[in-house]
Every structure is written in C-alpha cells, then in structure tokens.
Design a protein around this motif. Structure first.
Motif, PDB file in Angstrom:
ATOM      1  N   LEU A   1       7.863  45.729  19.410  1.00  0.00           N
ATOM      2  CA  LEU A   1       8.206  44.862  20.535  1.00  0.00           C
ATOM      3  C   LEU A   1       8.397  43.457  19.982  1.00  0.00           C
ATOM      4  CD1 LEU A   1       8.172  44.904  23.805  1.00  0.00           C
ATOM      5  CD2 LEU A   1       5.974  43.773  23.541  1.00  0.00           C
ATOM      6  N   VAL A   2       9.582  42.894  20.159  1.00  0.00           N
ATOM      7  CA  VAL A   2       9.887  41.553  19.653  1.00  0.00           C
ATOM      8  C   VAL A   2       9.906  40.572  20.817  1.00  0.00           C
ATOM      9  CG1 VAL A   2      11.498  40.118  18.358  1.00  0.00           C
ATOM     10  CG2 VAL A   2      11.236  42.543  17.761  1.00  0.00           C
ATOM     11  N   LEU A   3       8.918  39.710  20.882  1.00  0.00           N
ATOM     12  CA  LEU A   3       8.832  38.696  21.927  1.00  0.00           C
ATOM     13  C   LEU A   3       9.592  37.452  21.466  1.00  0.00           C
ATOM     14  CD1 LEU A   3       5.028  38.944  22.843  1.00  0.00           C
ATOM     15  CD2 LEU A   3       6.968  39.919  24.095  1.00  0.00           C
ATOM     16  N   GLY A   4      10.627  37.089  22.210  1.00  0.00           N
ATOM     17  CA  GLY A   4      11.485  35.979  21.790  1.00  0.00           C
ATOM     18  C   GLY A   4      12.632  36.474  20.940  1.00  0.00           C
ATOM     19  N   ALA A   5      13.195  37.618  21.313  1.00  0.00           N
ATOM     20  CA  ALA A   5      14.248  38.249  20.514  1.00  0.00           C
ATOM     21  C   ALA A   5      15.602  37.585  20.669  1.00  0.00           C
ATOM     22  CB  ALA A   5      14.355  39.729  20.883  1.00  0.00           C
ATOM     23  N   THR A   6      15.726  36.589  21.531  1.00  0.00           N
ATOM     24  CA  THR A   6      17.028  35.966  21.768  1.00  0.00           C
ATOM     25  C   THR A   6      17.315  34.813  20.815  1.00  0.00           C
ATOM     26  OG1 THR A   6      16.000  34.636  23.512  1.00  0.00           O
ATOM     27  CG2 THR A   6      17.137  36.645  24.193  1.00  0.00           C
ATOM     28  N   GLY A   7      16.317  34.352  20.072  1.00  0.00           N
ATOM     29  CA  GLY A   7      16.529  33.307  19.078  1.00  0.00           C
ATOM     30  C   GLY A   7      16.796  33.901  17.709  1.00  0.00           C
ATOM     31  N   THR A   8      17.081  33.036  16.744  1.00  0.00           N
ATOM     32  CA  THR A   8      17.384  33.509  15.392  1.00  0.00           C
ATOM     33  C   THR A   8      16.233  34.290  14.797  1.00  0.00           C
ATOM     34  OG1 THR A   8      18.914  31.668  14.991  1.00  0.00           O
ATOM     35  CG2 THR A   8      18.006  32.789  13.065  1.00  0.00           C
TER      36      THR A   8
ATOM     37  N   ALA B   1       6.892  35.460  18.970  1.00  0.00           N
ATOM     38  CA  ALA B   1       7.324  34.080  18.810  1.00  0.00           C
ATOM     39  C   ALA B   1       7.058  33.266  20.067  1.00  0.00           C
ATOM     40  CB  ALA B   1       8.818  34.036  18.477  1.00  0.00           C
ATOM     41  N   LEU B   2       6.324  33.835  21.039  1.00  0.00           N
ATOM     42  CA  LEU B   2       6.139  33.195  22.343  1.00  0.00           C
ATOM     43  C   LEU B   2       4.707  32.774  22.630  1.00  0.00           C
ATOM     44  CD1 LEU B   2       8.388  35.503  24.569  1.00  0.00           C
ATOM     45  CD2 LEU B   2       9.020  33.385  23.396  1.00  0.00           C
ATOM     46  N   TRP B   3       3.743  33.637  22.376  1.00  0.00           N
ATOM     47  CA  TRP B   3       2.338  33.474  22.739  1.00  0.00           C
ATOM     48  C   TRP B   3       2.229  33.314  24.258  1.00  0.00           C
ATOM     49  CZ3 TRP B   3      -1.303  35.676  20.587  1.00  0.00           C
ATOM     50  CH2 TRP B   3      -2.646  35.276  20.670  1.00  0.00           C
ATOM     51  N   GLY B   4       1.169  32.740  24.766  1.00  0.00           N
ATOM     52  CA  GLY B   4       1.003  32.583  26.206  1.00  0.00           C
ATOM     53  C   GLY B   4       0.985  33.913  26.943  1.00  0.00           C
ATOM     54  N   GLY B   5       1.480  33.901  28.187  1.00  0.00           N
ATOM     55  CA  GLY B   5       1.456  35.081  29.041  1.00  0.00           C
ATOM     56  C   GLY B   5       2.159  36.296  28.476  1.00  0.00           C
ATOM     57  N   PRO B   6       3.344  36.147  27.869  1.00  0.00           N
ATOM     58  CA  PRO B   6       4.024  37.334  27.325  1.00  0.00           C
ATOM     59  C   PRO B   6       3.207  38.049  26.249  1.00  0.00           C
ATOM     60  CG  PRO B   6       5.579  35.545  27.573  1.00  0.00           C
ATOM     61  CD  PRO B   6       4.222  34.965  27.827  1.00  0.00           C
ATOM     62  N   ALA B   7       2.523  37.294  25.402  1.00  0.00           N
ATOM     63  CA  ALA B   7       1.705  37.922  24.361  1.00  0.00           C
ATOM     64  C   ALA B   7       0.541  38.689  24.980  1.00  0.00           C
ATOM     65  CB  ALA B   7       1.193  36.876  23.377  1.00  0.00           C
TER      66      ALA B   7
ATOM     67  N   SER C   1       6.477  29.407  21.922  1.00  0.00           N
ATOM     68  CA  SER C   1       7.476  28.889  22.857  1.00  0.00           C
ATOM     69  C   SER C   1       7.069  29.030  24.321  1.00  0.00           C
ATOM     70  CB  SER C   1       8.811  29.609  22.643  1.00  0.00           C
ATOM     71  OG  SER C   1       9.323  29.352  21.355  1.00  0.00           O
ATOM     72  N   ALA C   2       6.194  29.984  24.625  1.00  0.00           N
ATOM     73  CA  ALA C   2       5.763  30.183  26.014  1.00  0.00           C
ATOM     74  C   ALA C   2       4.408  29.544  26.301  1.00  0.00           C
ATOM     75  CB  ALA C   2       5.705  31.679  26.332  1.00  0.00           C
ATOM     76  N   GLY C   3       3.818  28.906  25.314  1.00  0.00           N
ATOM     77  CA  GLY C   3       2.522  28.270  25.532  1.00  0.00           C
ATOM     78  C   GLY C   3       1.648  28.313  24.298  1.00  0.00           C
ATOM     79  N   ALA C   4       0.860  27.261  24.111  1.00  0.00           N
ATOM     80  CA  ALA C   4       0.010  27.151  22.923  1.00  0.00           C
ATOM     81  C   ALA C   4      -1.286  27.936  23.052  1.00  0.00           C
ATOM     82  CB  ALA C   4      -0.307  25.681  22.646  1.00  0.00           C
ATOM     83  N   GLU C   5      -1.617  28.382  24.254  1.00  0.00           N
ATOM     84  CA  GLU C   5      -2.882  29.083  24.464  1.00  0.00           C
ATOM     85  C   GLU C   5      -2.648  30.388  25.217  1.00  0.00           C
ATOM     86  OE1 GLU C   5      -5.615  26.493  26.435  1.00  0.00           O
ATOM     87  OE2 GLU C   5      -5.686  25.055  24.774  1.00  0.00           O
ATOM     88  N   ALA C   6      -3.524  31.334  24.964  1.00  0.00           N
ATOM     89  CA  ALA C   6      -3.496  32.620  25.668  1.00  0.00           C
ATOM     90  C   ALA C   6      -4.931  33.056  25.924  1.00  0.00           C
ATOM     91  CB  ALA C   6      -2.771  33.672  24.840  1.00  0.00           C
ATOM     92  N   THR C   7      -5.202  33.587  27.105  1.00  0.00           N
ATOM     93  CA  THR C   7      -6.548  34.032  27.462  1.00  0.00           C
ATOM     94  C   THR C   7      -6.624  35.546  27.365  1.00  0.00           C
ATOM     95  OG1 THR C   7      -6.829  32.156  28.961  1.00  0.00           O
ATOM     96  CG2 THR C   7      -8.320  34.028  29.229  1.00  0.00           C
ATOM     97  N   LEU C   8      -7.493  36.027  26.489  1.00  0.00           N
ATOM     98  CA  LEU C   8      -7.643  37.464  26.245  1.00  0.00           C
ATOM     99  C   LEU C   8      -9.101  37.867  26.354  1.00  0.00           C
ATOM    100  CD1 LEU C   8      -5.363  37.881  23.108  1.00  0.00           C
ATOM    101  CD2 LEU C   8      -5.048  39.096  25.262  1.00  0.00           C
ATOM    102  N   ALA C   9      -9.359  38.945  27.076  1.00  0.00           N
ATOM    103  CA  ALA C   9     -10.698  39.532  27.069  1.00  0.00           C
ATOM    104  C   ALA C   9     -10.910  40.240  25.732  1.00  0.00           C
ATOM    105  CB  ALA C   9     -10.841  40.526  28.216  1.00  0.00           C
ATOM    106  N   SER C  10     -12.100  40.172  25.214  1.00  0.00           N
ATOM    107  CA  SER C  10     -12.364  40.785  23.910  1.00  0.00           C
ATOM    108  C   SER C  10     -12.099  42.288  23.920  1.00  0.00           C
ATOM    109  CB  SER C  10     -13.809  40.519  23.477  1.00  0.00           C
ATOM    110  OG  SER C  10     -14.724  41.194  24.329  1.00  0.00           O
ATOM    111  N   ALA C  11     -12.320  42.935  25.061  1.00  0.00           N
ATOM    112  CA  ALA C  11     -12.187  44.386  25.119  1.00  0.00           C
ATOM    113  C   ALA C  11     -10.770  44.854  24.822  1.00  0.00           C
ATOM    114  CB  ALA C  11     -12.620  44.892  26.495  1.00  0.00           C
ATOM    115  N   VAL C  12      -9.760  44.039  25.170  1.00  0.00           N
ATOM    116  CA  VAL C  12      -8.385  44.471  24.963  1.00  0.00           C
ATOM    117  C   VAL C  12      -8.032  44.470  23.476  1.00  0.00           C
ATOM    118  CG1 VAL C  12      -7.222  42.230  25.142  1.00  0.00           C
ATOM    119  CG2 VAL C  12      -6.065  44.288  25.958  1.00  0.00           C
ATOM    120  N   ILE C  13      -8.801  43.732  22.694  1.00  0.00           N
ATOM    121  CA  ILE C  13      -8.608  43.739  21.241  1.00  0.00           C
ATOM    122  C   ILE C  13      -9.487  44.795  20.589  1.00  0.00           C
ATOM    123  CG2 ILE C  13      -8.772  42.387  19.113  1.00  0.00           C
ATOM    124  CD1 ILE C  13      -8.251  39.888  20.797  1.00  0.00           C
TER     125      ILE C  13
END
Length: 313
Positions: free
Chosen positions: A136-143, A208-214, A233-245
């Motif tokens: 899965l490529v997040l941000g596939a529309t850029g170079t 290449a996005l982070w944030g919500g898409p990641a 590109s979608a945000g410098a921070e992302a909130t993740l529960a440890s269980a999903v990792i």
C-alpha cells in the motif's frame, strides 16, 4: 558566475552573480533537481537550520568533475549547511560524485536522487519487498510514491495499491503498474485499504503521508505488517493504540536519504538508475532554465505533479 541565491529566508531565489568557488574540486553543473527540502531550508523551516545568508540553493545535481567525468552530486551539506548546486559551478569534495553512464540523461540522473531514492529505498533496501507482498503506497500521486509503486511491482509484489487524492495522478499510478487505486476522500479508509489490498490487508506500507491515513493503513494491515515512514504530508503526528502494533507484530521503519551510509546510497542509486535507463521505472519530469528558477521554486512550493529539474548551460 550565475547562481540562484537565497538572500532572505522566505524569499524566492534570485539569479545573481557570485564569486567563483574555490578550495575543493570544481564541478560544472548541468542539471539540478528541486525538492521540498530546498524550499523548507530556504523558508527557515528545516530542523537543522540553513547556510549563512546569502547562500546558493540546491541539494543535488548533475555535472562534470574536473577530469570531465559526468557525475551525480549529493551530500556533504550541499544546500543545507553550505552553498549548494544551483549555480554554473560549485565546489565539493573530489570523491563525492557518483559517475554516470552515458545512456542516462541529466534530468533522469537528477530525478533518481533525493525523490527517486525516497521511493526506491523503502521497498528495495530499508524493508525489502518480498514475493507475495501486498504493498500500500500512501501518497502515490507524487514522484516518491510513483517510484515506490513501480519499484514494488518490479521487485515482486503480488499487488500494489496506490493511494492519493488527485484523480488524474491516481490514473497515472495505475498506468505505471498499480493494481488498484484508493482516493483519500473515501469515508472509510480502513475498509477501503483492506478491500483494495485483498487477503487480510496490506503487508507492506510505504508512507509519505503519516497522520490519519497512516493510522488507517495500520488498522487495515495484515499480521506481521511493515511500514516505512518517509514523509508527513498529511500531518506530523499520528495517534496509535499500542495494541494495533504489538497485536499484529507490526514493524515501523523510519527512512531518510540523508541518513543512508554513503556506500549503500551509491550502490542503490546506481541500481535505481539502471532501472530508469531501461525504462522500467519512469519519471514525469518538467525542466526549467536557470533564468526561470523563481518560477520553478514557486511550482515546487505548491506541490507539483512532476519532478522539477533546473537546467544549466
């Protein structure tokens, strides 16, 4: 000599006369790629600061070494902590350049650098694609994303999903090998990502996005997923529960071109260059003469749909 000079943070580069460089090997430049980092350094947004003002911009380029060898130049603080390469001539260490084959044009050689490697390395070196991977490529529309899309297929991925917001660029990703595309405007990205990837979700994520898409991609991912983080590109921070990792035994890898060991960068750059020369990885490139560097800089700041290269001479 003529050079593109940043005289004040936040201002466009201006074409100006600069003293001839000295003290190291002198390279005659022929093509210089523009990248987001150039704009960020020039705006004062780069975390490591900027060269002393006024400075010559440009982190990477193609030129001739003193012995006439055509080389790709990148590193040693060029455009980051010292004068860069957007000039007719530049000084750099004699051993910095990577010799280029004659079959590769200047614009392709420049494009394979910072942006090309940011798309290539996540799937070829940092967390290599495995046979059967669903990428899965997040941000596939850029170079960067388009290179990652093509490289994933080339390296044996079973399925590649291109994710972005621009419909025309998603069509381009499909034309270059993506099996399916997903628009970021989908209401339920988790479901969309899982269905697009097939099986029990993506196994490899280039982000290449982070944030919500990641976050959505990780929730959609299969057990044992790997994610290579290359941009925000979608945000410098992302909130993740440890269980999903930990629950899926997921792996998160960071990647930046600027931290790759020099020998590894050289080896993989030449590998990517070979695929580009064989037309197995394609770049959408737009060129500008040095006299139009301010226009090119503005285009780069706006997020272009192509790789921008400034030509000299």
């Amino acid at each position: 000599m003529k050079a593109a000079v940043i005289s004040e943070l936040g201002r466009l580069p201006e074409l100006a006369d600069r003293p001839e460089p000295s003290g190291e090997a002198i390279y005659e430049l022929s093509a210089v790629s523009l990248n987001p980092i150039d704009v960020n350094v020039g705006a004062g947004r780069y975390f490591a600061g900027h060269p002393a003002l006024p400075y010559v911009a440009g982190c990477e380029g193609v030129g001739r070494a003193p012995d006439g060898t055509r080389v790709y130049l990148f590193g040693d603080g060029l455009g980051l902590s010292r004068d860069g390469l957007l000039a007719e001539r530049a000084a750099a260490p004699a051993d910095l350049g990577i010799p280029l084959p004659d079959a590769v044009s200047d614009d392709i050689a420049a494009s394979c650098g910072i942006a090309g490697m940011a798309g290539w390395m996540p799937v070829a070196w940092r967390a290599p694609v495995r046979r059967g991977d669903r990428v899965l490529v997040l941000g596939a529309t850029g170079t960067v994303g388009l290179v990652a899309t093509q490289a994933s297929k080339l390296l044996g991925a079973e399925r590649v999903v291109a994710v972005g917001r621009n419909p025309e660029r998603l069509k381009r990703a499909a034309a270059l090998g993506a099996d399916v595309t997903v628009n970021l405007d989908e209401d339920d990205l988790v479901t969309a990502f899982k269905e697009a990837a097939g099986g029990d979700g993506p196994t490899h994520i280039v982000d290449a996005l982070w944030g919500g898409p990641a976050v959505a991609a990780i929730h959609a991912a299969a057990p044992g997923w790997r994610l290579v983080q290359v941009g925000q590109s979608a945000g410098a921070e992302a909130t993740l529960a440890s269980a999903v990792i930990r629950g899926k035994m997921g792996e998160v890898y960071g990647y930046t071109d600027f931290a790759v060991p020099r020998d590894a960068f050289r080896e993989q750059y030449l590998r990517l260059l070979g695929h580009a020369a064989a037309n197995e990885i394609v770049f959408d490139i737009e060129t500008y003469p040095l006299e139009q560097v301010a226009e090119a800089w503005n285009r780069q700041a706006d997020g272009p749909n192509a790789k921008l290269v400034v030509t000299l001479g």
